[in-house]
Design a protein around this motif. Structure first.
Motif, PDB file in Angstrom:
ATOM      1  N   LEU A   1       0.824  -1.215   0.000  1.00 45.49           N
ATOM      2  CA  LEU A   1       0.000   0.000   0.000  1.00 45.49           C
ATOM      3  C   LEU A   1       0.854   1.259   0.000  1.00 45.49           C
ATOM      4  N   HIS A   2       1.978   1.209   0.680  1.00 49.37           N
ATOM      5  CA  HIS A   2       2.879   2.360   0.716  1.00 49.37           C
ATOM      6  C   HIS A   2       3.452   2.629  -0.676  1.00 49.37           C
ATOM      7  N   ARG A   3       3.911   1.566  -1.355  1.00 50.13           N
ATOM      8  CA  ARG A   3       4.433   1.717  -2.716  1.00 50.13           C
ATOM      9  C   ARG A   3       3.345   2.239  -3.652  1.00 50.13           C
ATOM     10  N   GLN A   4       2.142   1.699  -3.496  1.00 47.12           N
ATOM     11  CA  GLN A   4       1.030   2.153  -4.329  1.00 47.12           C
ATOM     12  C   GLN A   4       0.794   3.647  -4.125  1.00 47.12           C
ATOM     13  N   GLN A   5       0.839   4.097  -2.889  1.00 50.90           N
ATOM     14  CA  GLN A   5       0.582   5.505  -2.620  1.00 50.90           C
ATOM     15  C   GLN A   5       1.655   6.392  -3.235  1.00 50.90           C
ATOM     16  N   PHE A   6       2.918   5.943  -3.222  1.00 49.62           N
ATOM     17  CA  PHE A   6       3.992   6.700  -3.867  1.00 49.62           C
ATOM     18  C   PHE A   6       3.629   6.976  -5.325  1.00 49.62           C
ATOM     19  N   VAL A   7       3.247   5.907  -6.033  1.00 48.62           N
ATOM     20  CA  VAL A   7       2.973   5.993  -7.468  1.00 48.62           C
ATOM     21  C   VAL A   7       1.680   6.765  -7.728  1.00 48.62           C
ATOM     22  N   LEU A   8       0.638   6.488  -6.960  1.00 55.13           N
ATOM     23  CA  LEU A   8      -0.633   7.178  -7.180  1.00 55.13           C
ATOM     24  C   LEU A   8      -0.511   8.678  -6.923  1.00 55.13           C
ATOM     25  N   HIS A   9       0.337   9.063  -6.001  1.00 55.08           N
ATOM     26  CA  HIS A   9       0.558  10.492  -5.752  1.00 55.08           C
ATOM     27  C   HIS A   9       1.145  11.154  -7.002  1.00 55.08           C
ATOM     28  N   GLU A  10       2.092  10.486  -7.648  1.00 56.31           N
ATOM     29  CA  GLU A  10       2.672  11.038  -8.880  1.00 56.31           C
ATOM     30  C   GLU A  10       1.637  11.027 -10.008  1.00 56.31           C
ATOM     31  N   PHE A  11       0.824   9.975 -10.090  1.00 60.52           N
ATOM     32  CA  PHE A  11      -0.262   9.953 -11.072  1.00 60.52           C
ATOM     33  C   PHE A  11      -1.185  11.147 -10.850  1.00 60.52           C
ATOM     34  N   ALA A  12      -1.470  11.436  -9.592  1.00 58.37           N
ATOM     35  CA  ALA A  12      -2.365  12.547  -9.275  1.00 58.37           C
ATOM     36  C   ALA A  12      -1.801  13.864  -9.793  1.00 58.37           C
ATOM     37  N   HIS A  13      -0.498  14.066  -9.649  1.00 56.34           N
ATOM     38  CA  HIS A  13       0.115  15.282 -10.199  1.00 56.34           C
ATOM     39  C   HIS A  13      -0.102  15.351 -11.711  1.00 56.34           C
ATOM     40  N   MET A  14       0.039  14.211 -12.392  1.00 57.00           N
ATOM     41  CA  MET A  14      -0.189  14.179 -13.844  1.00 57.00           C
ATOM     42  C   MET A  14      -1.625  14.540 -14.170  1.00 57.00           C
ATOM     43  N   ILE A  15      -2.557  13.894 -13.495  1.00 55.47           N
ATOM     44  CA  ILE A  15      -3.982  14.090 -13.756  1.00 55.47           C
ATOM     45  C   ILE A  15      -4.392  15.535 -13.495  1.00 55.47           C
ATOM     46  N   LEU A  16      -3.835  16.124 -12.452  1.00 55.66           N
ATOM     47  CA  LEU A  16      -4.188  17.495 -12.083  1.00 55.66           C
ATOM     48  C   LEU A  16      -3.422  18.543 -12.890  1.00 55.66           C
ATOM     49  N   GLY A  17      -2.486  18.097 -13.726  1.00 52.66           N
ATOM     50  CA  GLY A  17      -1.751  19.033 -14.575  1.00 52.66           C
ATOM     51  C   GLY A  17      -0.679  19.810 -13.854  1.00 52.66           C
ATOM     52  N   HIS A  18      -0.229  19.308 -12.708  1.00 50.40           N
ATOM     53  CA  HIS A  18       0.844  19.978 -11.979  1.00 50.40           C
ATOM     54  C   HIS A  18       2.159  19.772 -12.714  1.00 50.40           C
ATOM     55  N   GLY A  19       3.029  20.753 -12.680  1.00 53.56           N
ATOM     56  CA  GLY A  19       4.348  20.611 -13.277  1.00 53.56           C
ATOM     57  C   GLY A  19       4.380  20.801 -14.775  1.00 53.56           C
ATOM     58  N   GLU A  20       3.316  21.294 -15.347  1.00 54.57           N
ATOM     59  CA  GLU A  20       3.270  21.474 -16.800  1.00 54.57           C
ATOM     60  C   GLU A  20       3.790  22.844 -17.238  1.00 54.57           C
ATOM     61  N   ASP A  21       4.021  23.721 -16.290  1.00 56.57           N
ATOM     62  CA  ASP A  21       4.481  25.077 -16.575  1.00 56.57           C
ATOM     63  C   ASP A  21       5.968  25.053 -16.902  1.00 56.57           C
ATOM     64  N   ASP A  22       6.342  25.569 -18.048  1.00 54.96           N
ATOM     65  CA  ASP A  22       7.735  25.525 -18.495  1.00 54.96           C
ATOM     66  C   ASP A  22       8.506  26.817 -18.249  1.00 54.96           C
ATOM     67  N   GLU A  23       8.030  27.667 -17.369  1.00 53.39           N
ATOM     68  CA  GLU A  23       8.726  28.928 -17.107  1.00 53.39           C
ATOM     69  C   GLU A  23      10.167  28.688 -16.687  1.00 53.39           C
ATOM     70  N   CYS A  24      11.057  29.504 -17.174  1.00 58.84           N
ATOM     71  CA  CYS A  24      12.455  29.425 -16.748  1.00 58.84           C
ATOM     72  C   CYS A  24      12.591  30.106 -15.397  1.00 58.84           C
ATOM     73  N   SER A  25      13.584  29.708 -14.652  1.00 62.09           N
ATOM     74  CA  SER A  25      13.780  30.286 -13.335  1.00 62.09           C
ATOM     75  C   SER A  25      15.262  30.341 -13.018  1.00 62.09           C
ATOM     76  N   THR A  26      15.574  30.818 -11.821  1.00 61.39           N
ATOM     77  CA  THR A  26      16.973  30.906 -11.416  1.00 61.39           C
ATOM     78  C   THR A  26      17.606  29.533 -11.277  1.00 61.39           C
ATOM     79  N   GLU A  27      16.785  28.481 -11.111  1.00 61.05           N
ATOM     80  CA  GLU A  27      17.340  27.138 -11.011  1.00 61.05           C
ATOM     81  C   GLU A  27      17.992  26.701 -12.325  1.00 61.05           C
ATOM     82  N   ASP A  28      17.669  27.369 -13.452  1.00 59.08           N
ATOM     83  CA  ASP A  28      18.291  27.037 -14.733  1.00 59.08           C
ATOM     84  C   ASP A  28      19.812  27.141 -14.619  1.00 59.08           C
TER      85      ASP A  28
END
Length: 154
Positions: A73-100
Motif C-alpha cells: 500500500l505504501h508503494r502504491q501511494q507513492f505511485v498514485l501520488h505522482e499519477f495525481a500530479h499528472m492528472i491534475l496538470g501539476h508541473g506542466e508550466d515551463d517557465e524558466c527560473s533561477t534554477e536554470d
C-alpha cells in the motif's frame, strides 16, 4: 476551487467510474496525456532520502520512479501520488527560473517539482495526496483481475 471539488472533477474527467483497476487508470492517464507511462522501482532510493517517488517528463514518455517499501500500500501511494500530479496538470508550466543556472542538466519542470516537494502543505501537494487516496480506494474497490498492479506492487 476547493480540494474536494478539484478531486471530484479530476475523477469525473477520467471517465473510469467509481471503481477501476490499476491498468485502467494507467491507460486513462496515457490516453489523456497522449504518451507512454512507465513505472520503475529504484532499489537504492528510500523514503529516508526524502523522496519517495518522482515523476519525470521526458521527450517521449512519463516516467515514475519510486522507492522500495515492504508495504504494498505504501508503494502504491507513492505511485498514485505522482499519477495525481499528472492528472491534475501539476508541473506542466515551463517557465524558466533561477534554477536554470544552478541545475542546468535537470529539466525545468522536474527541478520545480523536486524543489517544491518540501512544501507538503501547499495546495498542489494536498490536492495530489487527496486524489491519490481517492484513486487507491477506487482500485481497492475494483474486482481483482489480471493486472499489472501485481507485477508492480507485488
Amino acid at each position: 476551487m476547493n480540494i474536494e471539488q478539484t478531486v471530484s472533477t479530476a475523477v469525473a474527467d477520467l471517465a473510469l467510474g467509481s471503481t477501476f483497476t490499476f491498468d485502467d487508470l494507467v491507460g486513462a492517464i496515457q490516453d489523456h496525456r497522449q504518451r507512454t507511462l512507465r513505472i520503475v522501482e529504484l532499489a537504492d532510493l528510500g523514503d529516508h532520502d526524502g523522496i519517495c517517488a518522482v515523476w519525470l517528463i521526458t521527450e517521449s514518455e512519463d516516467l515514475v520512479l519510486h522507492a522500495h517499501s515492504d508495504s504494498v500500500l505504501h508503494r502504491q501511494q507513492f505511485v498514485l501520488h505522482e499519477f495525481a500530479h499528472m492528472i491534475l496538470g501539476h508541473g506542466e508550466d515551463d517557465e524558466c527560473s533561477t534554477e536554470d543556472f544552478l541545475l542546468p542538466d535537470i529539466p525545468a519542470r522536474t527541478r520545480r517539482r523536486l524543489l517544491t516537494r518540501q512544501d507538503l502543505d501547499s495546495h498542489t501537494e494536498i490536492a495530489a495526496e487527496a486524489l491519490a487516496d481517492h484513486l487507491a480506494a477506487a482500485i481497492r474497490g475494483s474486482v481483482c483481475g489480471e493486472s499489472r498492479y501485481l507485477e508492480i506492487f507485488g
